[in-house]
Each structure stands twice: as structure tokens, then as C-alpha cells.
Write a protein that holds these residues in place. Sequence first.
Motif, short mmCIF file in Angstrom:
data_model
loop_
_atom_site.label_atom_id
_atom_site.label_comp_id
_atom_site.label_asym_id
_atom_site.label_seq_id
_atom_site.Cartn_x
_atom_site.Cartn_y
_atom_site.Cartn_z
N ASP A 114 0.79 -1.23 0.00
CA ASP A 114 0.00 0.00 0.00
C ASP A 114 0.82 1.28 0.00
O ASP A 114 0.26 2.37 0.17
CB ASP A 114 -0.94 0.02 1.22
CG ASP A 114 -2.23 -0.71 0.91
OD1 ASP A 114 -2.25 -1.45 -0.09
OD2 ASP A 114 -3.21 -0.52 1.64
N ASN A 115 2.13 1.17 -0.20
CA ASN A 115 2.99 2.35 -0.20
C ASN A 115 2.79 3.19 1.06
O ASN A 115 2.69 4.42 1.00
CB ASN A 115 2.74 3.22 -1.45
CG ASN A 115 2.95 2.44 -2.73
OD1 ASN A 115 3.52 1.34 -2.71
ND2 ASN A 115 2.49 2.97 -3.83
N LEU A 116 2.70 2.51 2.20
CA LEU A 116 2.46 3.18 3.47
C LEU A 116 3.43 2.70 4.52
O LEU A 116 3.90 1.56 4.49
CB LEU A 116 1.06 2.83 4.01
CG LEU A 116 -0.18 3.42 3.35
CD1 LEU A 116 -1.42 2.85 4.01
CD2 LEU A 116 -0.17 4.94 3.44
N VAL A 117 3.71 3.61 5.47
CA VAL A 117 4.29 3.20 6.74
C VAL A 117 3.18 3.36 7.77
O VAL A 117 2.60 4.44 7.88
CB VAL A 117 5.52 4.04 7.10
CG1 VAL A 117 5.91 3.84 8.56
CG2 VAL A 117 6.69 3.68 6.19
N THR A 118 2.86 2.28 8.47
CA THR A 118 1.82 2.33 9.49
C THR A 118 2.46 2.46 10.87
O THR A 118 3.42 1.75 11.17
CB THR A 118 0.96 1.06 9.45
OG1 THR A 118 0.33 0.97 8.17
CG2 THR A 118 -0.12 1.07 10.53
N VAL A 119 1.94 3.40 11.66
CA VAL A 119 2.43 3.57 13.03
C VAL A 119 1.39 2.95 13.97
O VAL A 119 0.25 3.38 14.01
CB VAL A 119 2.61 5.07 13.38
CG1 VAL A 119 3.26 5.20 14.75
CG2 VAL A 119 3.44 5.76 12.31
N THR A 120 1.79 1.88 14.67
CA THR A 120 0.86 1.18 15.54
C THR A 120 1.27 1.38 17.00
O THR A 120 2.44 1.19 17.35
CB THR A 120 0.83 -0.32 15.20
OG1 THR A 120 0.39 -0.47 13.84
CG2 THR A 120 -0.11 -1.08 16.11
N ASP A 121 0.30 1.77 17.83
CA ASP A 121 0.53 1.91 19.27
C ASP A 121 0.41 0.52 19.89
O ASP A 121 -0.66 -0.10 19.84
CB ASP A 121 -0.51 2.87 19.85
CG ASP A 121 -0.23 3.20 21.31
OD1 ASP A 121 0.24 2.28 22.05
OD2 ASP A 121 -0.46 4.35 21.71
N THR A 122 1.50 0.02 20.47
CA THR A 122 1.48 -1.34 21.00
C THR A 122 0.66 -1.42 22.29
O THR A 122 0.23 -2.49 22.69
CB THR A 122 2.90 -1.85 21.29
OG1 THR A 122 3.52 -0.98 22.24
CG2 THR A 122 3.74 -1.91 20.04
N GLY A 123 0.46 -0.27 22.96
CA GLY A 123 -0.31 -0.27 24.19
C GLY A 123 -1.80 -0.36 23.92
O GLY A 123 -2.49 -1.28 24.39
#
Lengths: 324, 395
Positions: A114-123
Motif C-alpha cells: 500500500d505504499n504506506l508506513v503504518t504507526v501502531t501503538d502497541t499499548g
Amino acid sequence: MKTLLASSLLALMAATPALANKAFVSNERGNTITVVDTETWEVLTEFDGGNRPRGITMSPDGTKLYVCASDDNIVRVFDTETYEELESLPSGPDPELFVLDPEGQYLYIANEDDNLVTVTDTGTRTIKAEVPVGVEPEGMAISPDAKWVVNTSETTNMAHFISTEDYQIKHNVLVDQRPRYAQYTDDGTRLFVSSEIGGTVSVMDIAEDGTPSMVGKIAFEVPGVLPEWLQPVGIKITQDGSRIFVALGPANRVAVIDGESLEVIDYILVGQRVWQLAFTPGQDFLLTTNGNSNDITVIDVAAEKAIKSVPVGQQPWGVVVTPN
Amino acid sequence: MRRIFAPLSAALMCMGLAGQASALDVRAAVLRIDSPRLLPISRYDLTPDDLGFAGAMLADDDNGTTGSFLGHTYETAQVSASPEDADAALDGLLADGVRLIVVMAEGPDLLRLTDRAAQEGALVLNATAPEAELRSGECRASLLHIAPSNLMLADAVAQFAVWKKWDEWFLVSGSNPADQALADAYRRAARKFGVEITEEREFEDTGGSRRTDSGHVLVQRQLPAFTQGAKRHDVLVAADDTDYFARYLPYHLATPRPVMGSAGLRPVTFHAAHEAWGTTQFQTRFEDLTGRYARPEDYNVWLALRVIGEAVTRANTNDPQEIRDYALSGAFELAAFKGQKVTFRDWNGQLRQPILLYDGMITVSVSPQEGFLHQTSPLDTLGLDRPETDCTAFN
């Protein structure tokens, strides 16, 4: 041969920590995670890792293992003691590589499709941001001060510098074909980016405000190996920055580069299609995943020699070691 | 040890930093000449209406994403025409100011269009024509070949056969000129790699419809009779560029042997099940965008436009001559989902590339095969090598 063995044994004994650490290896084809004792180099167990496990990392306290289950489109989380699956994290489609910030809160994930960097909150286990990047994002690095995340895009052939303050791209640097991996030095003053098809590692100086400037490119040559097979992928750098290790894929070698002169000083023969690298704590050993020989090679970092190979699952891809 | 750390010159450093590129609009076109053809033997081979154009759409997306970081935009027109209207269609594009043209046409049409385009300073990229002559005596300085030649395809098959030690061939060719040209390529490959053609037969094209109800009944009787009594052979190689008989060969031979060439194990630039070297991402992007599987022609067009995109990105120009010169220079290299970079032969404008060997479902192997070496690149073991070409337009 005898002396080599003896010195390796000595090195092994000298390096033995009080508490054994564990290396976790993701097996892309086997759909498993192999756990290796880094003291005895024995395989402790192998457990189900989801479909096509590739990128693999760990929480700073070493309790949680994060695995990109690429074909499941999620990040799976495992307990590093019980190997139980704890939860999964939303990752966006086809996660391949990711990097965890030093605090362990945010995972920065490359979504190749998807030509994306996803930022995921692990909390909270939620997606905090999605950053559009170049075509086929792959390599992910984070600066030691956590102010910058670098993504490499394999078809666009750039390193994108994303500010973690506002998740905007501030710099784009063209590198050679198919950039696979990015790695900062521990002091954050340099960044190395490997280009698999270009066959080079780009070296950038990083200014105090995070601005990159290209210093040059490192090329490789091994007598008797076709230049086409010298395909740099994984990169690891010693804490003092004196040595840079680069996995050369189907050349079945790890290049040893002098951090000062940036010259290649040696090539260490390892298993077949060497992909990713990880240090043990204290950097006594460097582990390599060898996708086509289904093993990991243990490199004695001080001696710059391969001392052992350990059979793991099918097509090992990534590796991470528990901290002390 | 040779010094292999290369510090960058000041000029190069500026190019390396993408932010300093200047704004460019890149206008290209895909010109597809639709010659009348009979329906294919298999419905799976029916030609989609957007053949090739779909590859251009994906290329515009990919180039556009990269361009968005550099201030470069990409727009590729899609034009189809009959052979009779081809020249007018080209003139329309040239009048519109387009100077970068990917052509999907048969060899003679391609040459005529290239010569016309050259008068206006346009660069042509050949996406489909396989004739060896276009890369030799009939080469053109303003024509780059993305499509592999018949010779490259035949060499890819021959190398695999040699690797398998299948070095006695039964060559069956069609009777049309294109089939004969392909058969010549296989004869040349056999000589080149030490294969013996122990038997040769021609399967005559008697015309007529490709498709009849329950035609297999007749095929099942005819082909064993046609192939019986052939001298000892390891494999049957079919040269059927027209696509009228080769597809029927597997399972119908008098002597049970594998089939390669125009049926069975086929040399292709691409197929929709190819996944190695990150190609899955190309496939999913293509399918999301177009709603169908990619064909080799789509890939070839995509690759042609990626060549342009790469040259624009690195050389920071949209001038056709400068794009050509950069593509032919030693600096050019491109990742193309083939496991190694693709580059151009600067003596005839042919793109060096690995060839996939495809059984209709998966990638069986990829040529060049292990052990076939060349002083320049193993890729130059496929097709015409520098000393073999009569091309002088690049001197």
C-alpha cells in the motif's frame, strides 16, 4: 583447524553470560519461530508463528516478541517465556519489516502493498498514523533519539526520513536499486542503506537536526562470485561504530566493513542466502539467517569468524535476541 | 584489494539528495497496433481490451509516486490503431508533442513507425516485436527493445534443456514465416549450446477456425500419427509463433516426451503467478488497479515506462535523447522483479533480462542457467552477443 576450534571454544566460554539469552528466528516458509539458546546454541523449541513470518523484534524488556505475519496481514505478539500468543496488532496489509521505538510504545511498519508506513501503538493496539511513502516500502530504521524513522522504498529507490513529531516526510534521498534495509549507528551520526539489486550500501552523514547528506557508496567484490549475486540486505553496526556487517544474500557471505575508512576488510562465509542479522547482548556474537540452507550462522564478532551453524526451521528470515 | 568505497563528488551528492531535483512533466504514449488475428486455441489466452495499457496505468502510478517526491509528473496516453491507421495515430501523438512512445506492433510496422518518429526526435521502445533482425541489420538508434528477441527466448529454453541433459531435440515448427523465424532461433540455440536436433518436422497451417466443438477427438488421432517414427529425442521443441498447433502437443505425442517452446515449458518475460523477488507486490498492485491478471505484454509496457521513469529520476530530464543516452550508459540499472538488475546492450539497444520458464501455472526455472558464463554479464549468454550483431546504428 584445531587451533581455530580451541579458540572458538574459549571465545564461547569467555562470552558465556550468567543468564542464557534466547534467539528467536522467524522461518518464512516453515511458518514457525525457532528458539535457540545463545549459550549452548541448542534449539530449545519451535512454535507456530502465523502465516509467512518475516520481520521479528522484541519489546525493550525482552518479554514480548513481535512478528510480522505477512500473509495474515497482522503483527502477532508472543510471550518470550511461554511462547503463548498474547494478542495481535493491526499492521496494515502485508507487513514485512518494522522497527520498535526505544520505549517500546510505537511500532513503525512497512506495508509493501500500500505504499504506506503504518504507526501502531502497541499499548492501545490501534493505528496511530499512516504515512504515504514510495513504492514498495521495506526497510525501517529509527534514530537513537527516536526523532526520525527512515523507510526505504524498493521500487522508488529512496530513503524517506519521517519525523516522529508530525509523521511528515522531511527528506528523500535517492539510493541504488531495491533498497532493503536501513541502520543508524548507535550515536546517530550515520545511516547505512543496503540496495539489494544495486549491489551497494549507501552511507549518509546525519546532521544534528537529522538532515542526511550522502557520503558515498560501498561496493563489494568477491573473487569467484558473480557480481550479480552480491546482494546486500541486512546490516548491523557495532556499538562503537568500528565495524559494519552486511549480509550479502545469495553470495553466502557477510561483509565486514571498517567504520572509519568504509573499506570492506573481509568476507565471512556463512550459510546460503544470508538475509538478516542480529547481535547477542554485549555484541559477542552476530547471528545470520540463511534462507536457503535452513540454518543460522554464529559469527564471533571479535575474531570476525564464523564459529558455528545451527539448523532452524524452513527458510529462516529474521532474528532477534533477548536483552540481558 | 581494489578500493571499493566510492566517495561522491559534489555534483553527484546534489543528485543524490532528491529534494533538489527540478519540476518535470513526463508525457509518454503507448501505441498499440492491433493486427487481425484468429482467436487463440485456449480461452485463457483471449486478449484483454486493455492489453499493455494496463501496464501503462500501473507504471504511471509507480512513476508518479516516486515523482511526487521530486516534483515529476507522469502521464501516458493509450492509443490503439489498425495497421492501416497506425501512421496517422503516430502523427497525432507527435503533433501533440509526445516524444516518448512505447510501441506494441509487429516488426515491419514497428520499423516504419520508429523511422517516422525519429524524424521528430522521438524515442521508441519496442514492447512486443521479437524479430532478431530488429536487433541486428535493421536496428535503429532511436529504438530500444524491452521485449526479448526470439533468440533470447530460444536460448533460455536451450540452456534449461542442457542443464537437464536433454540434448537431443525433436523440432516441430509451423509453416508461417513467423513460425519459421522462431524455428531458426531454436536451430541457432541448439548449435550454440551443443544440442543435436535429431528430427525436424513442419506442421502445416491449413488455415480455418481454431475452435470447433469436440475438436479434441480429431487431435487425439492426428498428433500421434504426425509425431510417430521420429528419431530418438529427449524433448520436443515447438516453434509456433502463430499459435495454431503447439498447444495440442502435450499428451498427444507418439513417444512420451516433455514439450518446450511454444507449448509445455514456455519462455516468457512474465506471468501472473510469478512471486519470487518481491513480485507478489507487483501482482497485487496490478490486480487491484486493473481487475485482472498481468500478461507479459503488460509487464513489458510497465517495464518500458519504468525505464523512462528511472532515467527521468536519475538524470533529471524529460528529453528523449537524454533519456536514451542515460538508459544506454553504464550508470543505468533497474530492478525489474527478476532477481538482478536489468540494463541495456549499448551496441543494439536490447534490454538484458532473465527469462522465466513457465509451465502455465508456476515459474519452473529462470534462465540464464547456472554455469553459463560470459565475460560481460551472464545475461549476455541469451540472444545476440556483441560480435554477432550487424547493428551499426549505435556505434
